[in-house]
Structures are given as C-alpha cells and as structure tokens.
Design a protein around this motif. Structure first.
Motif, PDB file in Angstrom:
ATOM      1  N   SER A   1       0.817  -1.202   0.000  1.00  0.00           N
ATOM      2  CA  SER A   1       0.000   0.000   0.000  1.00  0.00           C
ATOM      3  C   SER A   1       0.864   1.271   0.000  1.00  0.00           C
ATOM      4  O   SER A   1       0.649   2.177  -0.814  1.00  0.00           O
ATOM      5  CB  SER A   1      -0.914  -0.045   1.224  1.00  0.00           C
TER       6      SER A   1
ATOM      7  N   LEU B   1      -7.754   3.862  -2.077  1.00  0.00           N
ATOM      8  CA  LEU B   1      -8.164   2.558  -1.561  1.00  0.00           C
ATOM      9  C   LEU B   1      -9.091   1.838  -2.535  1.00  0.00           C
ATOM     10  O   LEU B   1      -8.967   0.629  -2.748  1.00  0.00           O
ATOM     11  CB  LEU B   1      -8.850   2.712  -0.198  1.00  0.00           C
ATOM     12  N   ALA B   2      -9.993   2.596  -3.145  1.00  0.00           N
ATOM     13  CA  ALA B   2     -10.923   2.002  -4.100  1.00  0.00           C
ATOM     14  C   ALA B   2     -10.160   1.448  -5.310  1.00  0.00           C
ATOM     15  O   ALA B   2     -10.457   0.355  -5.799  1.00  0.00           O
ATOM     16  CB  ALA B   2     -11.954   3.043  -4.542  1.00  0.00           C
TER      17      ALA B   2
ATOM     18  N   LYS C   1      -8.334  -1.726  -4.346  1.00  0.00           N
ATOM     19  CA  LYS C   1      -9.281  -2.827  -4.199  1.00  0.00           C
ATOM     20  C   LYS C   1      -9.672  -3.375  -5.578  1.00  0.00           C
ATOM     21  O   LYS C   1      -9.688  -4.586  -5.798  1.00  0.00           O
ATOM     22  CB  LYS C   1     -10.527  -2.291  -3.465  1.00  0.00           C
ATOM     23  N   GLU C   2      -9.949  -2.440  -6.475  1.00  0.00           N
ATOM     24  CA  GLU C   2     -10.363  -2.833  -7.825  1.00  0.00           C
ATOM     25  C   GLU C   2      -9.269  -3.642  -8.523  1.00  0.00           C
ATOM     26  O   GLU C   2      -9.515  -4.702  -9.091  1.00  0.00           O
ATOM     27  CB  GLU C   2     -10.696  -1.560  -8.633  1.00  0.00           C
TER      28      GLU C   2
ATOM     29  N   ALA D   1      -8.607  -7.101  -7.006  1.00  0.00           N
ATOM     30  CA  ALA D   1      -9.651  -8.041  -7.429  1.00  0.00           C
ATOM     31  C   ALA D   1      -9.375  -8.487  -8.870  1.00  0.00           C
ATOM     32  O   ALA D   1      -9.532  -9.652  -9.216  1.00  0.00           O
ATOM     33  CB  ALA D   1     -11.020  -7.382  -7.322  1.00  0.00           C
TER      34      ALA D   1
ATOM     35  N   ASN E   1      -5.549 -11.445  -2.707  1.00  0.00           N
ATOM     36  CA  ASN E   1      -6.252 -11.244  -1.445  1.00  0.00           C
ATOM     37  C   ASN E   1      -5.977  -9.821  -0.937  1.00  0.00           C
ATOM     38  O   ASN E   1      -4.825  -9.394  -0.898  1.00  0.00           O
ATOM     39  CB  ASN E   1      -5.746 -12.278  -0.432  1.00  0.00           C
ATOM     40  N   PRO E   2      -7.037  -9.065  -0.561  1.00  0.00           N
ATOM     41  CA  PRO E   2      -6.839  -7.667  -0.123  1.00  0.00           C
ATOM     42  C   PRO E   2      -5.853  -7.527   1.045  1.00  0.00           C
ATOM     43  O   PRO E   2      -5.266  -6.473   1.238  1.00  0.00           O
ATOM     44  CB  PRO E   2      -8.236  -7.226   0.302  1.00  0.00           C
ATOM     45  N   SER E   3      -5.675  -8.621   1.818  1.00  0.00           N
ATOM     46  CA  SER E   3      -4.752  -8.535   2.957  1.00  0.00           C
ATOM     47  C   SER E   3      -3.308  -8.296   2.504  1.00  0.00           C
ATOM     48  O   SER E   3      -2.471  -7.846   3.283  1.00  0.00           O
ATOM     49  CB  SER E   3      -4.818  -9.817   3.787  1.00  0.00           C
TER      50      SER E   3
ATOM     51  N   SER F   1      -2.249  -5.974   0.744  1.00  0.00           N
ATOM     52  CA  SER F   1      -1.906  -4.549   0.705  1.00  0.00           C
ATOM     53  C   SER F   1      -1.117  -4.121   1.942  1.00  0.00           C
ATOM     54  O   SER F   1      -0.359  -3.168   1.910  1.00  0.00           O
ATOM     55  CB  SER F   1      -3.172  -3.699   0.567  1.00  0.00           C
TER      56      SER F   1
END
Lengths: 198, 248
Positions: free
Chosen positions: B100, B125-126, B129-130, B133, B138-140, B142
């Motif tokens: 991140s 952040l959006a 996330k996009e 995906a 996996n978002p974790s 970041s």
C-alpha cells in the motif's frame, strides 16, 4: 521508576529494584554532536529495561554512544535497539556492553545496533560486548554497518518513485524498530531524513 | 499521436567489460504485442534492463525513442512517468515497505509529474481494491511488505497488479511466465489482454511459447547473441517450440 521516559543525555544511570521496569529512548538529529552514556543496573529480581534510540546524521557530527546494562539479579529482561543513518562526514561510535553477573540466572538480554551509511566519508564503529558469568541465560547481540540496497532502490524507481523518496522509504523502514512508539517519532525521523538526503 | 511507440535503433550495451547487446533494432507500434524469444544469454534481460534504465548497464551505441522522446536520456523514474513499465523476472523484496505505501508513493510521484493532485485516500483505496480483485489478489496483501515471503506465483501476480495500478503505455514482461503454473499464467495473460488497446503496447520476453497461446502476439522476434536475427508472426513461435533456436 516511570515508564517511557525520553532522556536528554549526556549521562544517565539507573538502578532498578525488584519488579521495576524502565523504558528509555533517545534520538540524535542532523547537526547535533552528542555523547550519550547510559548505565542501567538490574538489581532486583524480575526487573526490565527497554532502550530504543536512533540517529540521523549528515554533516560533521560526532556522536559517541555508550550503553552498559548490568544484570545483577535473576530473571531480569533487557532489550536495546539502536539504529542509525550516517551521511556527510559524521562519525559515530557505539559501545554496548551487557554484563550478566554470577547468580543472575534466567536473564533475557538482547542488543542490536544497525547502521546505514549514506555517504562515502561517514564513519561508524560499533562494538557490542557480552560478559556472561551466569548459567541459563538468553543473550543475543548483533551489529551491522551497511549501505542501502541498490536492487530495492532501482525497483522503486522503476515504479516511478523518485530516488530521494525511495531512499527515505527504505530508511524509515530500516529505522522503524528503533523509533519510539507513536506517529510523532516517525514524522520527526522522516523530516530529518529528508534534510540529509539531498 | 505518433504511430510508432518504441523505436530501437542499433542499440549496443555492455555490463562492465562484457558487450551483451550488439545492435538491436526493434520497432513497436501502438496497439501491438511483440514477443521476444531467445536462448539463455542472448541478451533478453539486458534489453529489458537497459530500456528501464538499470544503472548496472552502459549503453555504448544506438538510440531508443519512446513516444517521441529520447528514452535513454531519462532516469528510471522519468521512464515510469512517461508510461513504461517493466515486470521484473525476479521481483525485489522490500522489507518494511507495505504494498500500500509502495503504490501510494508511486502513484503520488506519477501524478505530481503529470501536474495532477494526489488521489484522495478513499479513491486510492478504491483503486487498490479494484486492481487487486482484477488479478485475484487477497486484499490482505496490501498490508504486507512488498514481495516479502511471497511465492513465485504471488510475486508475478503482484507485478501484474502494479502494472494495472500504474496503467502503462508500454509494458515489458521479462520472463513473467517462467515458473508459473497454468492458473497463474492465466492471471498474467488476462491482465495483459485486458490492458490491450489501440494506444498501448506490450513486449513479452520469454523462453517458451506457452504464454503466447493466451496472449497472441502480433510479432515474434528471435534475439540471439545480442541481435534480433529473425522477425515474423506467430508461426515463428511454433518453429522455435519445435526446432529450438539453433537454426537461427
């Protein structure tokens, strides 16, 4: 004894009794020359001591750090994490000593001093020492003097992060284990790094 | 807009005393996908390193223009701002710097160079996330330090994620397919295919034809001993797969 105190050296010495704990931190900022001399006796059973310290230097600074931790009683714990960045013509010496006296069984002591040189003329000398006269102790120490990793630097630059920013990111992450908790410490360190990374 | 995105002419480069590239010529038009194939030691990775500005190499001759600019005059970060992206063969681990924070710094610098304001925290952040995906991350991830402890496939996935975040005009994939299982290969292929557009180009550097079954190249080149010795269409990849590089 209080918690989390920030010390303004030159010299500080403490004696901790049974069950007492002490946290100290120090920092040395660009342009400051200092002699730091810390001496802690863990004199009562179960005492604990934690030290965090960092320096960020990029001029003609002379910094001498001497830390002596004396484990005199059983089952005491101590940790020292001192990291620094030295540039310009800075000169640093770190002299750290952990002494575990006879009878101080169950001691748990650690000490690290890590350094990154960001100029060719900065000098760092580091001498960690352990003197252990007791049994059943857990002691560790480590000292390094190195340079920024060029592969990491190029990787960051290839993603568009300017060289100076990339170095600041690397150095902040390098210093972070030695920064006193909280956002303020990190922000102060970051500002100091920007001053020396010209 | 210029039709030719990348124009390499007579590029020579060395590492130390060793000459590796000996006059590479390559023209990539906008919208095209090129594959560069070649045996070990042909200079494939050197070519991608020189194009991205790695300091370990010295350009000893030739020229490279990118979107009309003299690419070789730019720093690695300026090349990124101009829209060049290299997916590393060996992605570098950066302990202590999260994905991140890494992407935030990269996007901020890029937007600053383009005279744009920094993205708001919510928009950033959006976007993360996009794109996570999009590559099935996996978002974790970041919050994890860049590439530290990632498996081979996760590292390559993270490269494609970064590519999607930075939205480059020219993507160079340096052996991104090596060591990947079919699922990971499809992630890479989907990533590249989704970013295909009439303005953007891709160079795929590879040993094998496999990735080219999923990402169909417009042109295939054979790099050997520091030069492009043959260029053709997809059929060239079949010939290499069946007969090796010896005949070129």
């Amino acid at each position: 004894m209080g918690h989390g105190r920030y010390i303004e050296p030159p010299a500080a010495s403490y004696v901790l009794g049974a069950g007492e704990s002490l946290e100290l931190s120090f920092s040395v900022m660009p342009g400051e020359s200092k002699d730091i001399d810390i001496s802690v006796d863990l004199a009562g059973e179960g005492a604990s001591f934690d030290l965090k310290g960092y320096y960020i230097l990029g001029e003609q600074e002379k910094v001498n750090i001497r830390v002596r931790v004396h484990h005199k009683a059983p089952r005491c714990r101590s940790s020292q994490t001192v990291n620094g960045v030295a540039g310009g013509n800075a000169e640093v010496s770190f002299d750290g000593r952990i002494i575990v006296a006879p009878g101080a069984d169950g001691t748990d002591a650690s000490q690290t001093n890590r350094n990154v040189l960001v100029s060719d003329s900065a000098r760092v000398g580091t001498t960690p020492q352990l003197e252990i006269y007791a049994d059943d102790v857990k002691c560790s120490h480590g000292a390094t003097v190195g340079k920024l990793n060029e592969e990491e630097l190029f990787y960051m630059r290839s993603r568009g992060i300017p060289e100076r920013e990339a170095k600041v990111l690397q150095l902040i992450s390098f210093l972070s284990p030695a920064l006193p908790g909280g956002e303020n410490g990190a922000q102060e360190a970051e500002a100091a790094l920007r001053r020396i990374m010209v | 807009m210029q039709d030719i995105l990348l124009n390499i002419k007579g590029l020579c480069a060395s590492a130390g005393e060793k000459e590796i590239l000996r006059g590479v010529d390559l023209e990539v038009r906008r919208g095209e996908v090129h594959a560069i194939m070649g045996p070990n030691g042909a200079g494939k990775s050197t070519l991608s390193a020189v194009l991205s500005g790695k300091p370990d190499y010295t350009v000893t001759g030739g020229s490279v223009s990118f979107a009309g600019e003299d690419l070789l005059a730019l720093s690695p970060e300026q090349r990124s701002w101009a829209g060049l992206f290299l997916s590393f063969q060996y992605p570098v681990e950066i302990p202590g710097v999260t994905i991140s924070a890494f992407m935030k710094a990269a996007l901020a610098a890029r937007r600053k160079a383009a005279g744009l304001e920094e993205l708001s925290a919510a928009d950033f952040l959006a976007l993360m996330k996009e794109k996570m995906a999009f590559v099935g991350m996996n978002p974790s991830f970041s919050k994890r330090p860049v590439n530290v402890g990632f498996s081979g496939g996760e590292k390559k996935r993270a490269e494609i994620f970064q590519m999607a975040m930075l939205d480059p005009v020219l993507s160079i994939l340096d052996e991104t397919d090596s060591g990947l299982d079919v699922d990971a290969l499809k992630v890479v292929a989907d990533g590249v295919n989704a970013m295909r557009s009439p303005e953007k180009s891709t160079i795929i550097i590879t040993h094998y034809r496999k990735l080219l079954e999923y990402v169909r190249p417009d042109k295939v080149h054979v790099l050997k001993a520091g030069r492009i010795v043959r260029s053709g269409g997809e059929e060239l990849a079949d010939i290499i797969e069946n007969e090796g590089f010896d005949k070129f």
